[in-house]
Structures are given as structure tokens and as C-alpha cells.
Design a protein around this motif. Sequence first.
Motif: not given
Length: 250
Positions: A186-195, A160-165, A3-10
Amino acid sequence: MGMGLLIDATRCIGCGACSSACKEQNKLPGQVEEVLTAYTWTTVHEHEGLNVRRLCMHCEVPTCASVCPVAALKKTPDGPVVYDAERCMGCRYCMMACPFEIPKYQWDRPVPVVGKCIMCAGRVKDGKPTACAEACQYGATTFGKKEDLIWEARTRIRQKPGDYVNQIYGLTEAGGTSVMMISSVPFEKLGLKSNLPADPPAMRTWQVLSNIPDFVGVWGVFLYGVHWITARREAVAKAANHTNGREDRS
């Protein structure tokens, strides 16, 4: 996959219902703090006009569990990475190893333990959604089978490709996680590690150990140290409880 979680920031409006529900479910003291602590296991921060949750990502191959010498952390078949405070020796290796910098320590207690989201493991085992997902009224946090959540995330991005990365954060990061996110920024702009690497960091731990020719003697000394520290923690806890009991009677 579990199981898991999906978080939609929009879809998140920043109401904080998820954080409050987490506090209530896990009997955590105090108000919701601004940052993750041993007493606040999920937070919501605003970045680039979006509200973004922070919590344990529940790695598929958790590095925190791989470095724990007393198996206080483990990944369950259902998906959550759970923590056993009774086994913990307080070494804090998990805090240093976590690629997402999630586990926090109780610095204010005589016998401190680590605090982090356990993805409502008891509820999940009973077939219930996590408290945070149940509390969310806007579809920003969705609980379900991981493969279904991946399908849902890809569907939203495709429709909705215009609404999501065009990325599902957590799908490959650090070997994949049970908590995934989608966003219009982009996730790096949200404070999340992208590397983060696609290979689980935990695999490097075992690769290093496998190249050590002989650590039996060192391991024996180490285990003795673990036993001593654990026994000492139990003694301190008993002494604290005894002292509190005398104060209550007085």
C-alpha cells in the motif's frame, strides 16, 4: 493526455541510475542527496522492502502553476510541468501549494530559484524518453503515452494480482498526474500521501478567486510589488556577476 512515466516499485533494485542520469541530464551539481533538494530532483528510498522513487508527479492540473503570480510554472501539452527561473520572483508559493511537497528552494545562493524535476521537457519535445527511463535497465521506470502506461499498469496488475496492490497511484490523486506508480505494498506505507482528493487542488484556488467581488486595486498593488521584487533580484544577480568578474580578473 500527453506523455508520462510509470514507476513499478516491484522492479526497482535501488541502483540509483535514474538519479545519476537526472543529475547529468540537467547539469545539477554535487552527489545525489538522500532527500529531494533544489539540486537533487529524484531520489530512491527503501520502504517495506521496496525501492521507491520520489520526484515531481507532474499534475494534470498543477497547483504550483495555479498559485504562481508570475507564471513561472506551467503544464506543457507534452506532459511535463516546467519552470522558468527568469520569471520566478522567489515567493515560494509553489512549495507551500504542492500536494506532494516537491519543489525545493536554493537557500545557499544570493539569487535563489526553485528546483524540481521537469520530466526532461526538452527530450520529450524531441520525441526522446526521459533520462531516468533511458537509464533504467530493469523496467522499473517506463516512459510513454499516458494512456499506454495506464493500460500497461492495469495489465501487470491483472496478470499478477498477487504481486500488486489493485491501485495505480497518480491516476486520480490530486486530479491525476503524469507520473504514476504501482506497487506490491500500500502506497501510504511507502511514504506517499494517500489522503489526496480526486479533484485538483488548483480548482479550489480559482473558486476562491472567483468569489472575491473586487480585487482590482489590491491586484494592482500586488503586481507592482512583483515588479519591484523581480527587478531587485535582477539587480542583485548583476551585482554578483560583476563582483565575480572582478575577482576573476584579479
